[in-house]
Design a protein around this motif. Sequence first.
Motif, PDB file in Angstrom:
ATOM      1  N   SER A  92      54.195  43.786   5.179  1.00 21.45           N
ATOM      2  CA  SER A  92      53.417  43.048   5.553  1.00 21.45           C
ATOM      3  C   SER A  92      52.792  42.693   3.972  1.00 21.45           C
ATOM      4  CB  SER A  92      53.267  42.091   6.833  1.00 21.45           C
ATOM      5  OG  SER A  92      54.434  42.061   7.136  1.00 21.45           O
ATOM      6  N   PRO A  93      52.651  42.969   3.089  1.00 17.08           N
ATOM      7  CA  PRO A  93      51.670  43.013   2.055  1.00 17.08           C
ATOM      8  C   PRO A  93      51.064  42.322   1.866  1.00 17.08           C
ATOM      9  CG  PRO A  93      53.961  42.993   1.007  1.00 17.08           C
ATOM     10  CD  PRO A  93      54.229  43.627   2.458  1.00 17.08           C
ATOM     11  N   ASN A  94      51.101  40.848   1.949  1.00 19.06           N
ATOM     12  CA  ASN A  94      50.624  39.433   1.531  1.00 19.06           C
ATOM     13  C   ASN A  94      50.304  39.847   3.394  1.00 19.06           C
ATOM     14  OD1 ASN A  94      51.320  39.209  -0.784  1.00 19.06           O
ATOM     15  ND2 ASN A  94      53.598  38.171   0.459  1.00 19.06           N
ATOM     16  N   GLY A  95      50.151  40.299   4.551  1.00 20.97           N
ATOM     17  CA  GLY A  95      48.916  39.876   5.539  1.00 20.97           C
ATOM     18  C   GLY A  95      47.596  40.706   5.620  1.00 20.97           C
ATOM     19  N   ALA A  96      47.115  40.235   6.252  1.00 20.59           N
ATOM     20  CA  ALA A  96      45.692  41.059   5.344  1.00 20.59           C
ATOM     21  C   ALA A  96      45.439  41.498   7.348  1.00 20.59           C
ATOM     22  CB  ALA A  96      44.622  40.540   5.705  1.00 20.59           C
ATOM     23  N   ILE A  97      44.424  43.314   7.595  1.00 22.45           N
ATOM     24  CA  ILE A  97      44.013  43.081   9.133  1.00 22.45           C
ATOM     25  C   ILE A  97      42.876  43.864   9.060  1.00 22.45           C
ATOM     26  CG2 ILE A  97      44.361  44.868  10.545  1.00 22.45           C
ATOM     27  CD1 ILE A  97      47.411  45.934  10.226  1.00 22.45           C
ATOM     28  N   CYS A  98      41.659  43.587   9.655  1.00 23.48           N
ATOM     29  CA  CYS A  98      39.721  43.412   9.717  1.00 23.48           C
ATOM     30  C   CYS A  98      40.219  44.517  10.469  1.00 23.48           C
ATOM     31  CB  CYS A  98      39.362  42.346   9.689  1.00 23.48           C
ATOM     32  SG  CYS A  98      37.816  42.422   9.713  1.00 23.48           S
ATOM     33  N   LEU A  99      39.720  45.434  10.038  1.00 24.06           N
ATOM     34  CA  LEU A  99      39.186  46.646  11.478  1.00 24.06           C
ATOM     35  C   LEU A  99      37.128  46.549  11.262  1.00 24.06           C
ATOM     36  CD1 LEU A  99      40.775  50.315  10.643  1.00 24.06           C
ATOM     37  CD2 LEU A  99      40.994  48.495  12.363  1.00 24.06           C
ATOM     38  N   ALA A 100      36.997  46.682  12.820  1.00 25.62           N
ATOM     39  CA  ALA A 100      35.328  46.282  12.458  1.00 25.62           C
ATOM     40  C   ALA A 100      34.256  46.540  13.625  1.00 25.62           C
ATOM     41  CB  ALA A 100      35.499  44.251  13.287  1.00 25.62           C
ATOM     42  N   SER A 101      33.357  47.205  13.598  1.00 21.69           N
ATOM     43  CA  SER A 101      32.584  48.101  14.047  1.00 21.69           C
ATOM     44  C   SER A 101      31.941  46.881  14.884  1.00 21.69           C
ATOM     45  CB  SER A 101      32.186  49.524  13.949  1.00 21.69           C
ATOM     46  OG  SER A 101      31.379  50.227  14.962  1.00 21.69           O
ATOM     47  N   TYR A 122      28.323  43.026  13.678  1.00 24.25           N
ATOM     48  CA  TYR A 122      29.313  43.891  13.247  1.00 24.25           C
ATOM     49  C   TYR A 122      28.125  45.328  12.105  1.00 24.25           C
ATOM     50  CZ  TYR A 122      32.683  40.768  15.194  1.00 24.25           C
ATOM     51  OH  TYR A 122      33.686  40.483  15.611  1.00 24.25           O
ATOM     52  N   ARG A 123      28.538  46.867  12.639  1.00 20.88           N
ATOM     53  CA  ARG A 123      28.098  47.382  11.751  1.00 20.88           C
ATOM     54  C   ARG A 123      29.065  47.886  10.630  1.00 20.88           C
ATOM     55  NH1 ARG A 123      28.498  53.533  14.482  1.00 20.88           N
ATOM     56  NH2 ARG A 123      27.075  54.458  12.095  1.00 20.88           N
ATOM     57  N   ASP A 124      29.799  47.705  10.990  1.00 18.55           N
ATOM     58  CA  ASP A 124      30.920  47.588   9.352  1.00 18.55           C
ATOM     59  C   ASP A 124      32.454  46.981   9.661  1.00 18.55           C
ATOM     60  OD1 ASP A 124      30.086  50.185   7.681  1.00 18.55           O
ATOM     61  OD2 ASP A 124      29.417  51.026   9.707  1.00 18.55           O
ATOM     62  N   LEU A 125      33.202  46.805   8.490  1.00 18.49           N
ATOM     63  CA  LEU A 125      34.210  46.192   8.533  1.00 18.49           C
ATOM     64  C   LEU A 125      34.687  46.308   6.860  1.00 18.49           C
ATOM     65  CD1 LEU A 125      32.470  42.356   8.223  1.00 18.49           C
ATOM     66  CD2 LEU A 125      34.057  42.851   9.331  1.00 18.49           C
ATOM     67  N   ARG A 126      36.447  46.338   7.567  1.00 20.08           N
ATOM     68  CA  ARG A 126      37.422  46.615   6.148  1.00 20.08           C
ATOM     69  C   ARG A 126      38.130  45.573   6.411  1.00 20.08           C
ATOM     70  NH1 ARG A 126      36.573  52.837   4.487  1.00 20.08           N
ATOM     71  NH2 ARG A 126      35.372  50.837   3.256  1.00 20.08           N
ATOM     72  N   ILE A 127      38.848  45.365   5.196  1.00 22.20           N
ATOM     73  CA  ILE A 127      39.849  44.502   5.160  1.00 22.20           C
ATOM     74  C   ILE A 127      41.179  44.971   4.959  1.00 22.20           C
ATOM     75  CG2 ILE A 127      41.475  42.419   4.895  1.00 22.20           C
ATOM     76  CD1 ILE A 127      37.607  41.259   4.958  1.00 22.20           C
ATOM     77  N   PHE A 128      42.326  45.245   5.590  1.00 23.80           N
ATOM     78  CA  PHE A 128      43.896  45.607   4.025  1.00 23.80           C
ATOM     79  C   PHE A 128      45.102  44.733   4.847  1.00 23.80           C
ATOM     80  CE2 PHE A 128      41.126  48.823   6.959  1.00 23.80           C
ATOM     81  CZ  PHE A 128      41.471  50.092   6.622  1.00 23.80           C
ATOM     82  N   ALA A 129      45.263  44.848   3.050  1.00 16.27           N
ATOM     83  CA  ALA A 129      46.625  44.222   2.801  1.00 16.27           C
ATOM     84  C   ALA A 129      47.801  45.045   3.741  1.00 16.27           C
ATOM     85  CB  ALA A 129      46.921  43.957   1.403  1.00 16.27           C
ATOM     86  N   GLY A 130      48.682  44.800   4.611  1.00 22.48           N
ATOM     87  CA  GLY A 130      49.318  45.548   4.957  1.00 22.48           C
ATOM     88  C   GLY A 130      48.961  46.988   5.322  1.00 22.48           C
TER      89      GLY A 130
END
Length: 185
Positions: free
Chosen positions: A73-82, A116-124
Amino acid sequence: MTAPKAGSLLIASVALTDGIFNQSVVLILDSDADGALGVILNEISQTPLDAVLADWVPVVSGPAYLFHGGPVSPNGAICLASVADPAEEPPGWRRMFSTIGLLHLDTPIEIVRGAYRDLRIFAGYAGWSAGQLEEEIAEGMWHIVPAVYSDVFSDQPLELWRTVLRRQRSELAYFSTWTEDVESN
């Protein structure tokens, strides 16, 4: 650690040369009898973050890029957040392990700022069907180690494979100096 679980890292072995996961560090987000999924922590996407989620650029942790989370799913996004306050669970956020969780990208940016302390967004993402990851581990393609916070939100993600290997207290640390030129190893 023998079986991957949420919060584990999969470190690609030097034998894994499939062109997709070479020297990858994958954070496992979920693993059960149905399979496993995670995101590659050390690969930056070719798509600039401001081209797809411009409003999120000011709130993501540095480096402010969209990361390539995996081939699924490279067109989808997942966001990790602390979360900034471990006692709170802000709207749109679901705890995965420790203070790290998944943040829904439909969450209004006004709610995100400061929560949030930190955020990062991932494609797929990276995904394995039932038994597939266990088979790859048994074949020596992956090493399982515990993640630390700085792995997930590293400011030097391209160095993460060597960094994680170097801190291991086993023979695994030797691979941190691995080069593709076998004569140099």
